[in-house]
Write a protein that holds these residues in place. Structure first.
Motif, PDB file in Angstrom:
ATOM      1  N   ARG A  16       0.809  -1.223   0.000  1.00  0.00           N
ATOM      2  CA  ARG A  16       0.000   0.000   0.000  1.00  0.00           C
ATOM      3  C   ARG A  16       0.844   1.276   0.000  1.00  0.00           C
ATOM      4  O   ARG A  16       0.667   2.146  -0.837  1.00  0.00           O
ATOM      5  CB  ARG A  16      -0.955  -0.006   1.176  1.00  0.00           C
ATOM      6  N   CYS A  21      -0.804   3.186  -3.128  1.00  0.00           N
ATOM      7  CA  CYS A  21      -2.120   2.668  -3.493  1.00  0.00           C
ATOM      8  C   CYS A  21      -3.145   3.130  -2.468  1.00  0.00           C
ATOM      9  O   CYS A  21      -2.915   3.048  -1.264  1.00  0.00           O
ATOM     10  CB  CYS A  21      -2.070   1.137  -3.552  1.00  0.00           C
ATOM     11  N   PHE A  31      -2.340  -1.114  -9.252  1.00  0.00           N
ATOM     12  CA  PHE A  31      -0.927  -0.844  -9.527  1.00  0.00           C
ATOM     13  C   PHE A  31      -0.235  -2.040 -10.152  1.00  0.00           C
ATOM     14  O   PHE A  31       0.759  -1.899 -10.837  1.00  0.00           O
ATOM     15  CB  PHE A  31      -0.189  -0.415  -8.245  1.00  0.00           C
TER      16      PHE A  31
END
Length: 94
Positions: A16, A21, A31
């Motif tokens: 993350r 993200c 992604f």
């Protein structure tokens, strides 16, 4: 509020921060590729997440949840059930 379409807990994702993200609920494409079939399915059906789908758990979600390389042994399916129960979705009493 769901963090993802498939039940992954984005807050616990190791990618993350490094990939910046925001979670699939808030981005156009993942992604890691051009398209996520689970995300696309939910969005095509105007569903917040898989747990509120009449076909839950479908073959596609189950395949992802138990994939040898990327799966989580069904944890995402259980998370979708929890979200649906909290929201009073179709799987509220399961």
């Amino acid at each position: 509020m769901a963090e993802s379409r498939c039940g992954i807990l984005c807050g616990a994702c190791e990618y993350r921060e490094q990939m910046h993200c925001k979670g699939c609920v808030y981005i156009e494409k993942p992604f890691w590729g051009d398209r996520c079939p689970v995300k696309a399915c939910c969005e095509d059906r105007a569903l917040e997440h898989c747990g509120v789908c009449a076909d839950f758990p479908c073959r596609l979600l189950t395949q992802f949840a138990y994939d040898k390389a990327q799966g989580d042994d069904g944890k995402r399916i259980e998370q979708c059930k929890k979200w649906a129960a909290t929201e009073g979705g179709p799987h509220h009493n399961q």
